[in-house]
Every structure is written in C-alpha cells, then in structure tokens.
Design a protein around this motif. Structure first.
Motif, PDB file in Angstrom:
ATOM      1  N   GLU A   1      10.341   5.275  -5.419  1.00 24.98           N
ATOM      2  CA  GLU A   1      11.085   4.204  -4.743  1.00 24.98           C
ATOM      3  C   GLU A   1      11.173   4.450  -3.239  1.00 24.98           C
ATOM      4  N   LEU A   2      11.305   3.351  -2.527  1.00 25.62           N
ATOM      5  CA  LEU A   2      11.415   3.409  -1.067  1.00 25.62           C
ATOM      6  C   LEU A   2      12.686   2.653  -0.668  1.00 25.62           C
ATOM      7  N   LEU A   3      13.439   3.224   0.250  1.00 22.21           N
ATOM      8  CA  LEU A   3      14.623   2.525   0.753  1.00 22.21           C
ATOM      9  C   LEU A   3      14.147   1.441   1.718  1.00 22.21           C
ATOM     10  N   LYS A   4      14.450   0.180   1.360  1.00 24.30           N
ATOM     11  CA  LYS A   4      13.934  -0.922   2.169  1.00 24.30           C
ATOM     12  C   LYS A   4      14.945  -1.400   3.198  1.00 24.30           C
ATOM     13  N   GLU A   5      16.143  -1.677   2.717  1.00 26.54           N
ATOM     14  CA  GLU A   5      17.138  -2.125   3.697  1.00 26.54           C
ATOM     15  C   GLU A   5      18.555  -1.771   3.291  1.00 26.54           C
ATOM     16  N   ILE A   6      19.437  -1.903   4.254  1.00 25.20           N
ATOM     17  CA  ILE A   6      20.851  -1.614   4.047  1.00 25.20           C
ATOM     18  C   ILE A   6      21.597  -2.905   4.334  1.00 25.20           C
ATOM     19  N   VAL A   7      22.487  -3.284   3.422  1.00 28.24           N
ATOM     20  CA  VAL A   7      23.238  -4.522   3.616  1.00 28.24           C
ATOM     21  C   VAL A   7      24.707  -4.181   3.825  1.00 28.24           C
ATOM     22  N   ILE A   8      25.246  -4.613   4.952  1.00 26.01           N
ATOM     23  CA  ILE A   8      26.663  -4.369   5.234  1.00 26.01           C
ATOM     24  C   ILE A   8      27.401  -5.690   5.086  1.00 26.01           C
TER      25      ILE A   8
ATOM     26  N   LYS B   1       5.844  -1.846  10.655  1.00 31.23           N
ATOM     27  CA  LYS B   1       6.817  -2.307  11.651  1.00 31.23           C
ATOM     28  C   LYS B   1       7.827  -3.275  11.036  1.00 31.23           C
ATOM     29  N   GLY B   2       7.437  -3.880   9.912  1.00 30.23           N
ATOM     30  CA  GLY B   2       8.313  -4.852   9.254  1.00 30.23           C
ATOM     31  C   GLY B   2       9.581  -4.237   8.685  1.00 30.23           C
ATOM     32  N   LEU B   3       9.681  -2.907   8.670  1.00 33.42           N
ATOM     33  CA  LEU B   3      10.889  -2.267   8.133  1.00 33.42           C
ATOM     34  C   LEU B   3      11.945  -2.041   9.218  1.00 33.42           C
ATOM     35  N   SER B   4      11.646  -2.532  10.422  1.00 38.93           N
ATOM     36  CA  SER B   4      12.588  -2.327  11.517  1.00 38.93           C
ATOM     37  C   SER B   4      13.163  -3.663  11.966  1.00 38.93           C
ATOM     38  N   TYR B   5      14.381  -3.940  11.561  1.00 43.81           N
ATOM     39  CA  TYR B   5      15.036  -5.205  11.955  1.00 43.81           C
ATOM     40  C   TYR B   5      16.543  -5.116  11.747  1.00 43.81           C
TER      41      TYR B   5
ATOM     42  N   LEU C   1      32.111   1.127   5.102  1.00 44.75           N
ATOM     43  CA  LEU C   1      31.867  -0.308   5.307  1.00 44.75           C
ATOM     44  C   LEU C   1      31.511  -1.021   3.993  1.00 44.75           C
ATOM     45  N   GLY C   2      31.388  -0.264   2.913  1.00 39.68           N
ATOM     46  CA  GLY C   2      31.051  -0.858   1.614  1.00 39.68           C
ATOM     47  C   GLY C   2      29.616  -1.337   1.545  1.00 39.68           C
ATOM     48  N   ALA C   3      28.709  -0.589   2.181  1.00 41.55           N
ATOM     49  CA  ALA C   3      27.307  -1.028   2.255  1.00 41.55           C
ATOM     50  C   ALA C   3      26.570  -0.877   0.930  1.00 41.55           C
ATOM     51  N   LYS C   4      25.513  -1.657   0.815  1.00 48.87           N
ATOM     52  CA  LYS C   4      24.626  -1.579  -0.346  1.00 48.87           C
ATOM     53  C   LYS C   4      23.237  -1.199   0.141  1.00 48.87           C
ATOM     54  N   LEU C   5      22.482  -0.539  -0.753  1.00 50.71           N
ATOM     55  CA  LEU C   5      21.112  -0.170  -0.398  1.00 50.71           C
ATOM     56  C   LEU C   5      20.146  -0.978  -1.249  1.00 50.71           C
ATOM     57  N   VAL C   6      19.069  -1.441  -0.659  1.00 47.45           N
ATOM     58  CA  VAL C   6      18.023  -2.126  -1.405  1.00 47.45           C
ATOM     59  C   VAL C   6      16.848  -1.166  -1.552  1.00 47.45           C
ATOM     60  N   LEU C   7      16.561  -0.792  -2.810  1.00 41.66           N
ATOM     61  CA  LEU C   7      15.467   0.146  -3.085  1.00 41.66           C
ATOM     62  C   LEU C   7      14.324  -0.628  -3.710  1.00 41.66           C
ATOM     63  N   ILE C   8      13.135  -0.318  -3.270  1.00 38.86           N
ATOM     64  CA  ILE C   8      11.990  -1.081  -3.750  1.00 38.86           C
ATOM     65  C   ILE C   8      10.935  -0.136  -4.305  1.00 38.86           C
ATOM     66  N   SER C   9      10.329  -0.573  -5.435  1.00 37.48           N
ATOM     67  CA  SER C   9       9.205   0.183  -5.987  1.00 37.48           C
ATOM     68  C   SER C   9       8.131  -0.844  -6.349  1.00 37.48           C
ATOM     69  N   GLN C  10       7.003  -0.361  -6.900  1.00 37.11           N
ATOM     70  CA  GLN C  10       5.933  -1.290  -7.233  1.00 37.11           C
ATOM     71  C   GLN C  10       6.386  -2.326  -8.258  1.00 37.11           C
TER      72      GLN C  10
ATOM     73  N   ALA D   1       0.837  -1.203   0.000  1.00 40.85           N
ATOM     74  CA  ALA D   1       0.000   0.000   0.000  1.00 40.85           C
ATOM     75  C   ALA D   1       0.874   1.257   0.000  1.00 40.85           C
ATOM     76  N   ALA D   2       1.996   1.189   0.712  1.00 42.45           N
ATOM     77  CA  ALA D   2       2.897   2.348   0.767  1.00 42.45           C
ATOM     78  C   ALA D   2       3.481   2.627  -0.618  1.00 42.45           C
ATOM     79  N   LEU D   3       3.889   1.548  -1.308  1.00 40.85           N
ATOM     80  CA  LEU D   3       4.483   1.712  -2.640  1.00 40.85           C
ATOM     81  C   LEU D   3       3.448   2.229  -3.633  1.00 40.85           C
ATOM     82  N   GLU D   4       2.216   1.764  -3.455  1.00 36.44           N
ATOM     83  CA  GLU D   4       1.139   2.220  -4.335  1.00 36.44           C
ATOM     84  C   GLU D   4       0.913   3.727  -4.149  1.00 36.44           C
ATOM     85  N   LEU D   5       0.864   4.159  -2.908  1.00 39.56           N
ATOM     86  CA  LEU D   5       0.679   5.584  -2.620  1.00 39.56           C
ATOM     87  C   LEU D   5       1.833   6.412  -3.176  1.00 39.56           C
ATOM     88  N   LEU D   6       3.032   5.853  -3.020  1.00 38.06           N
ATOM     89  CA  LEU D   6       4.233   6.547  -3.491  1.00 38.06           C
ATOM     90  C   LEU D   6       4.193   6.698  -5.012  1.00 38.06           C
TER      91      LEU D   6
END
Lengths: 337, 165
Positions: A206-213, A58-62, A171-180, A16-21
């Motif tokens: 797009e929404l930033l979903k997670e960061i991978v280190i 809440k699922g975006l917090s981990y 740290l050489g991190a990567k970002l995971v971006l998500i869209s519809q 629903a968030a991605l749809e609104l975005l």
C-alpha cells in the motif's frame, strides 16, 4: 557514510508505482524526500533491495480545500504546507508542527508530510550506527530479544516522535491508502498497531496517497519540547483541538487532546478530552485538571529512550498540554471576534 | 547494481557522470566532479556543512541521491562567485570575520544565499531560523548572523561593512 546497494526504480505514474510495490512488497521501500529513510539506510537499520522513487509522481503533491475538509497529497513537501493559507487558518496545529520539524535546510524542501507520518519509531538504543550496535546483543527492533529501554520487556518500546502525526491526530485526520486492488480510508487514531517494530497498520503493497483533515469551526494548537528548537526530535509534544458550541461560542462542544513522543504511537486521551466538553473556554481549572490527568495517563506508556530523564518528560506533559489548551482557547476567542 | 549515466545541471553547466544509484549528490560532487566546496561532516543530515541549493531551495546533499537531483538546477558554493570576484555575501563573511575554521562556511553561505534571494532584508530572528539547520562548532554564530544581515545591504554604522563605492 556510504549507502548500501539497492536498485533504483522510478515509476512514471501512480499505477506503475503500485505495480512495483505489489511486486517487491517488503523488499522495496518508498523514497519520497529521503531525509529519514536515507539516514536509516546509512546506519544499516534498513537494507531494502530496491527503492521506489516518487520523483516523477508530481500528482501526489497538492493541497486542496473542499467542503468536507482539506486534502493534502502525501508527497507535499513541508515548506508548501507551512506556506499554505488554508492550513495556517483552519489546521493551525499542523502548520505549527510542520514548522518545527527538523530544520528548513534539512526537511522543509525535501521532506514530505507522508514521510513524516510514516517515519519509523525511534529509540536511542536502536537509532545508532552499525558499529555501535555491533558491540551488544540485538534489541527487539533489530531482530533480537532484548530491550535496552525497559528491563525485561518482552516487546519493543520504541517511541513515535513524529510531529506531524501528533498534530494530525488532534485534528482528527484520516489517511487514504491505495493499493493495486483497492483504496481505503483509515482514521489516524486507528492507524497504529501498538507494536514498536511495525508501528503502522499499512500493508507492504500500500501507498499513502493523501491526508484528509476535516474542517469545522474548531481551533487547534501544537506545542513541543525539544533540546534545540531546530534539528531535534521532540521529547514531549501535544496537539489539541477545541470546538466551540455553535450557539454559545464561549463553551466547548468537543475537545481532542493528543500527546506525542511518549509511546509507541501518539496517544489520543479520550477521557481527558471528554472531560472538557461543556466547559467554559475561560475555565482554567478544568484545563489544569485535564492537563494533569493527561500526564497521569501518558506516563505508563513512556520509557527512557529519547533522551532527557523519564521523570522530566512525564512532568512536562502536563505543562505542554496546558499550554496547548490555553493557546487553542485563545484562538477560539480570537476567531469569535 | 549497474552504473548509470546521468546529467546534472550544476552552477549553470551540464555535467555528465556515470554513477551508481546509491551515490548521494555529495559523493558525486566531491568524488566525481572535484567540487569539494560542499563538505561532508556528519553524513546524516544534522550538521548542514553539505548544504547546496536545488532549484533555489537549500537541501542536504548528503541526504539527496544524485539520481533525485537530475533535472534540477543545482547551485553549490563554487557558483556564488563570478569569475574573480566574490559575491557580496561571501565578501560580507570575510569583512565581518564570520569565517573561523571555515568548515561550516559553504553550508552557511548556501543557506544564507537562499534566504537572501527570498528575503533581501531579513531580521535577526529570520536569519537565525534560516540557519538553524547549520551547525558551527567554532560557535561563531554572532558574526555569521551579522554577515548575513549585512550581506546584501551594507550598513553605514557597521564598522565591518565596506563603504559603497
């Protein structure tokens, strides 16, 4: 101070968030912690028609530790990152950076890591009240054609002052971006556009979903200089990572030096980083050389727009990088036992 | 933009209010619920005078939308004292002379209260770190730190701490 009017949207799940975005695009802004966004809105720098609240997501917090790395949900609050054992042990630079962001009562419980990375660039000519800005012509970032930070500049010279982004880049991190339509992974190194007005290479839907280190046996460190130890943004900061050779723990296999708060994006200094490869962990001379070269190469990017004098900030780059390198080397030695 | 009816749990009691979505928690507390304990000073999250607790964590009420505070247990400075008796932390502020003009005090109390709930015997460094986001322009920090240190555990050799009865 009053906030401008907006519609408050509260999607119940990620779809629903991605749809609104996708429906609102540039007219909506994501509200996570709000510690940066609401300040900008109060100052009239942003006037979104709608705010999409991530309150129910809440699922975006981990924080998950997996074989290939540590995955952090973009909605994870800074206090959770600071208290996380895997991050304290394996991504020390991020722990140190998050601890230094703002103050416990401002950002640590409300502010999120995603918000910290995606915070807009700053400039002390731009981040001012409506009233202050109304007394002069608009600058590039405000929709005008002038730069108050650098004379005759044809573009915006705002500065990226994110602590989190500098540490994560080291740290050489990567970002995971998500869209519809899709999900994509992008290196944080490649995430910046070198444009002060739109500094991040993220689409409006797009929404930033997670960061991978990535996890390896490397050690990292983050150092910053600011007026006050709390509340203030850094005027110079540096994140470094040192990975020792597997067979010979006293030797550096790979290094990463990133200098922040000096340009439109955190600066990954490839040349200085590779100059440390093969060097000994005790080689202070090599560290000093790399630190001085970091200063030389970061200097052209900096403009006088985040407080303190330009000369002082540039000189301090060498000091901060050297301190971070020494601390990281010490951490490698400690981990070798 | 329409008015929305929401319920906020403040100091253990539910409060129903009709608000606009662009109202912050601070606006609602002060303007709609007459809880003027939390103060507005800078309005942009720097000074700390508007600090309240949400689910036991100190947050800036000027940077929290009232809409975002739904469902959380909100505690303001009004919730520290019970009936006619001040909390030990509040009494400690008075005894140690930690209140000067008093404008920063509600924020200081809420930050300190959250710290003491987590760590009842903090050392000076921990206290200073926990209060780093609260600014006192009377600059009476030394007294405030002392008051927090002796907030839960009065010390015998401190002339300001009241003896335990």
């Amino acid at each position: 101070m009053l906030l401008p009017r907006f519609d408050y949207l509260e999607p119940q799940n990620l779809e629903a968030a991605l749809e609104l975005l996708a429906a609102h695009r540039d007219e909506a802004k994501i509200l996570a912690g709000g510690t940066d966004l609401l300040v900008r809105m109060k100052k009239g720098l942003l006037k979104p028609k709608a705010l999409i609240s991530l309150k129910s997501l809440k699922g975006l917090s981990y924080i998950k530790e997996e074989d290939d790395g540590i995955r952090i949900g973009a909605g994870t609050c800074l206090a959770d990152i600071i208290s996380s054992k895997p991050i304290q042990e394996k991504a020390r630079a991020l722990f140190e950076a998050c601890e230094k962001i703002g103050a416990i009562t401002i950002q640590h419980h409300r502010g999120t890591i995603g918000g910290n990375i995606l915070q807009d660039n700053r400039c002390h000519h731009y981040n001012q009240s409506d009233f202050y800005r109304s007394g002069r012509q608009a600058c590039h970032k405000d929709g005008g054609k002038i730069c108050y930070a650098r004379e005759n500049a044809d573009r915006c010279n705002s500065t990226c002052q994110s602590d989190g982004a500098t540490a994560l880049m080291a740290l050489g991190a990567k970002l995971v971006l998500i869209s519809q339509e899709m999900e994509r992974t992008v290196d944080l190194d490649q995430f910046y556009t070198a444009d002060g007005i739109m500094p991040h290479a993220i689409e409006s839907h797009e929404l930033l979903k997670e960061i991978v280190i990535p996890i390896n046996n490397a050690q990292s460190n983050y150092q910053r200089l600011a007026y006050r130890s709390a509340i203030d943004y850094p005027i110079v900061c540096a994140g470094v990572l040192l990975k020792p050779v597997d067979a010979n723990k006293g030797q550096i296999e790979k290094a990463r030096i990133v200098v922040g708060a000096m340009g439109r994006a955190p600066l990954f200094l490839a040349q200085e980083s590779s100059s440390l490869e093969g060097k000994n962990l005790d080689d202070t001379e090599a560290f000093q050389k790399a630190a001085k070269k970091s200063r030389d190469n970061a200097t052209p990017f900096a403009v006088h727009n985040v407080g303190s004098t330009l000369e002082y900030r540039c000189e301090m780059v060498a000091m901060i990088v050297l301190k971070a390198l020494k601390e990281a080397a010490l951490a490698v030695k400690d981990s070798n036992g | 933009m329409e008015r929305i009816e929401i319920t906020l749990n403040i100091n253990g009691k539910p409060h129903e209010v009709k608000i606009y979505p662009n109202e912050t928690l601070l606006d609602v507390l002060r303007e709609k619920l007459d809880m003027t304990g939390a103060k507005e000073s800078c309005g942009e999250g720097v000074c700390g005078s508007c600090t309240v607790q949400m689910d036991g964590k100190p947050v800036r009420s000027c940077l929290t939308l009232a809409m975002e505070a739904r469902g959380a247990e909100i505690k303001t400075v009004e919730g520290l004292a019970s009936e006619d008796e001040l909390s030990t932390l509040q009494q400690s502020f008075i005894d140690h002379g930690a209140v000067q003009c008093g404008f920063c005090t509600p924020g200081m109390l809420m930050s300190a209260d959250a710290l003491l709930a987590e760590n009842p015997k903090p050392d000076e460094k921990t206290i200073r770190k926990a209060l780093a986001g609260n600014i006192c322009r009377c600059t009476g920090y030394a007294k405030i730190v002392e008051a927090v240190a002796h907030g839960v555990h009065p010390q015998e050799n401190c002339c300001d701490c009241k003896p335990k009865e």
